[in-house]
Scaffold this active site. Structure first.
Site, PDB file in Angstrom:
ATOM      1  NE  ARG A 298      -4.070  -2.077   1.894  1.00  0.00           N
ATOM      2  CZ  ARG A 298      -4.930  -2.562   2.775  1.00  0.00           C
ATOM      3  NH1 ARG A 298      -4.811  -2.231   4.052  1.00  0.00           N
ATOM      4  NH2 ARG A 298      -5.901  -3.379   2.409  1.00  0.00           N
ATOM      5  CE1 TYR A 445      -2.150  -0.488  -7.514  1.00  0.00           C
ATOM      6  CE2 TYR A 445      -2.166  -1.940  -9.415  1.00  0.00           C
ATOM      7  CZ  TYR A 445      -1.618  -0.879  -8.721  1.00  0.00           C
ATOM      8  OH  TYR A 445      -0.544  -0.203  -9.245  1.00  0.00           O
ATOM      9  CD  GLU A 446      -1.727  -4.437  -3.322  1.00  0.00           C
ATOM     10  OE1 GLU A 446      -2.042  -4.943  -2.225  1.00  0.00           O
ATOM     11  OE2 GLU A 446      -1.275  -5.117  -4.259  1.00  0.00           O
ATOM     12  N   GLY A 447      -6.643  -2.814  -2.018  1.00  0.00           N
ATOM     13  CA  GLY A 447      -7.731  -2.226  -1.261  1.00  0.00           C
ATOM     14  C   GLY A 447      -8.176  -0.949  -1.942  1.00  0.00           C
ATOM     15  CD  GLN A 452      -6.287   1.478   1.458  1.00  0.00           C
ATOM     16  OE1 GLN A 452      -5.662   1.692   2.479  1.00  0.00           O
ATOM     17  NE2 GLN A 452      -6.327   0.298   0.873  1.00  0.00           N
TER      18      GLN A 452
END
Length: 602
Positions: A298, A445-447, A452
């Site tokens: 992240r 992506y990556e949450g 977030q």
């Protein structure tokens, strides 16, 4: 006019040496007592040379050529494998890895700067080696002794690349819905993995001779939900015990996605069919082990946002100062053009506004992104446990803000830069349309950025009673006090404004906390705006400190003169976005969201 990427080394040095004053702290760390500003700058210069000579030239060509899927294998664009081999040979994957683990042992702060350069120069190329750092940290923290002995050296050095296999067709961000299964294989003292994963970056490629997949799957006795997930190391190739030969391990790439951007990065659909895997960490605790990798990813994605904004700003600035169109309404005294002549578009107010927006965003975000890297170093190296814990807590709070705010601004910066180019921006040769396409996925992506926001407000702020937020606000109000005590009226006003912003954040946080007692949906409703609110607060913090430093620098130094100009502009114009987000949060506290659109459902 040059549209080639150039690493912003002067600004990087400013942030590291003056804004953070990292070398002063390095001297207190035994492992870094010989590391000074000059050595750090040499590292960054070498990184910039490699990136500009070997990685950046492949960006446009790789986008046009794309990846190919042939006979179940993925082939990357021309030059990608050779560039990666050079990357590994130069030791860049081990830059911030501990010496005891085979690395160079340099600060994470320098790693963050390297990641920004790579993302700006060639985001698609970065996608495959991008998880090396996180996978190494995961195995160091949770891998068995055998894994650290047999697997880790090849992964840490970059000899083998890794993936993070979470998403499945029926389960996007909701990992509780994962179905991949693991069954015991006593003969190999391992597990057999079965299941399908999608959107796997670098799931297959020709950059390395082996690919190690970190896969979330369920054991037979796993409880439901995320508490039933276990993590496994699953290589593409294994060594057969009887023959000693390398054999395929039941890991199959089913195809690669045709995407909006990042066309030179293979996004794969993967099928695991009785593939041998080895458990990482404890059973049913796989998500906790994977979070080590996810958090590292992240922060890297956050710096991708900075990289996109930097490239967009750089190209827009170069084009605007060369492109001549229309007469300027006004011009600076040192402008050499004749009255009535067409002028560079950089002189027109609309374009000046965009260029200043771009500059104030990217340089402010660079300071905050590197500041997070600094706190990660403090969390790892400070001699006192309490300081390590406080630094880790602060870095954890800042990471979701950086990931979402920086990537949203990276995409917006690319779009604004395209506007500067006009019709030429829509053409591939100028590069900015590729940045628009490539940057958009970083918000997903990556949450996703919405996740977030929830992570920040629900878990990181309300979840700990506001302890981490109070620590952050203490840093900000401390800077505000230093600025407000200045004899310079502009800096004094910036300090007063910054202090008021911090007070507004604390006030609205209290309102959300109180309101959520009777309205459970409230924090989820305002989470996006709350994250953006803190993002603008952090940029104000960055520019207040920058202005204070710049006012103490030589008046005739053009670098600091530009800093002063940009800081004044930031407080006059872009910071109004803070008030906008604050009003949206206050509206969210007063009114719930309706359920709309049922008329469109048959």
């Amino acid at each position: 006019m040059s549209l080639d990427y150039r690493a912003p080394l002067r600004d990087m040095r400013f942030v590291i040496d003056e804004w953070i004053d990292a070398p002063a702290w390095w001297r207190s760390v035994p492992a870094w007592e010989d590391l000074d500003s000059a050595m750090a700058q040499q590292v960054l210069e070498e990184a910039a040379r490699f990136v500009t000579e070997r990685i950046a030239p492949l960006n446009s060509a790789g986008d046009l050529e794309g990846c190919r899927f042939e006979n179940g294998e993925v082939l990357t664009p021309t030059g990608f494998r050779e560039a990666y081999e050079g990357f590994v040979a130069a030791g860049w994957p081990t830059l911030a890895l501990d010496v005891d683990a085979g690395g160079q042992g340099l600060p994470q702060l320098l790693e963050v700067a390297l990641q920004e350069m790579l993302a700006a120069a060639n985001h698609a190329w970065l996608m495959s080696p991008g998880l090396t750092h996180g996978a190494t940290a995961c195995l160091l923290a949770h891998g068995s002794d055998a894994m650290r002995r047999d697997w880790l050296p090849k992964i840490a050095s970059g000899e083998w690349l890794t993936t993070m296999c979470l998403t499945e067709p029926q389960a996007g961000s909701d990992l509780a819905l994962l179905r991949a299964r693991a069954t015991a294989d006593a003969a190999h003292d391992a597990w057999r993995i079965d299941g399908n994963k999608i959107f796997i970056s670098g799931g297959d490629h020709d950059l390395t001779d082996n690919i190690v997949h970190l896969v979330l799957a369920r054991l037979p006795d796993a409880p439901t939900g995320t508490k039933g997930l276990s993590l496994f190391v699953v290589p593409k190739w294994i060594v057969d015990d009887s023959s000693g030969k390398r054999v395929a391990n039941g890991v199959h790439c089913e195809g690669i996605e045709k995407k909006m951007g990042l066309k030179a990065s293979p996004t794969c659909s993967m099928r695991f069919e009785q593939a041998l895997g080895w458990l990482v960490g404890e059973p049913h605790r796989g998500l906790a082990s994977m979070f080590v990798m996810m958090n590292a990813a992240r922060l890297q994605v956050a710096m991708q946002g900075v990289g996109h904004a930097q490239l967009a700003c750089q190209r827009a600035h170069a084009y605007a100062h060369e492109r001549v169109q229309m007469r300027a309404v006004s011009a600076p005294a040192n402008y050499g053009g004749e009255p009535g002549q067409a002028a560079p578009i950089a002189l027109h107010p609309a374009m000046r506004r965009i260029l200043l927006d771009l500059r104030s965003t990217v340089e402010g975000e660079r300071a905050i992104g590197y500041w997070i890297g600094y706190w990660l170093d403090v969390a790892a190296r400070h001699p006192h446990a309490g300081e390590r814990q406080a630094a880790s807590q602060l870095a954890s709070l800042l990471t979701p803000i950086a990931k979402a705010f920086f990537t949203a601004n990276g995409f917006a910066a690319a779009s604004s830069a395209l506007q500067v180019f006009g019709g030429y921006g829509y053409i591939h040769e100028y590069g900015v349309e590729q940045t628009v396409r490539d940057s958009r996925v970083a918000m997903l992506y990556e949450g996703t950025n919405e996740i977030q926001g929830i992570d920040l407000l629900v878990r990181k702020v309300l979840g700990d009673g506001g302890e981490a937020l109070r620590a952050l606000l203490a840093h900000i109000t401390g800077e505000a006090a230093r600025c407000a005590a200045s004899g310079d009226c502009a800096l004094r006003d910036a300090g007063v404004r910054l202090d008021a912003l911090a007070a507004s954040v604390q006030r609205v946080t209290n309102e959300i906390e109180q309101g959520s007692a009777s309205d459970r949906e409230l924090p989820y409703r305002v989470a996006d705006d709350y994250l953006a609110l803190l993002g603008w607060l952090l940029l104000a913090f960055a520019w207040a400190r920058t202005l204070r430093i710049a006012l103490n620098a030589p008046v005739d130094d053009p670098f600091y003169a530009e800093k002063r100009i940009t800081a004044h502009y930031f407080f006059a114009y872009p910071l109004a976005a803070f008030d906008h987000r604050l009003k949206l949060i206050e509206a969210g506290c007063r009114a719930s969201l309706p359920y709309a659109g049922q008329a469109f459902v048959d």
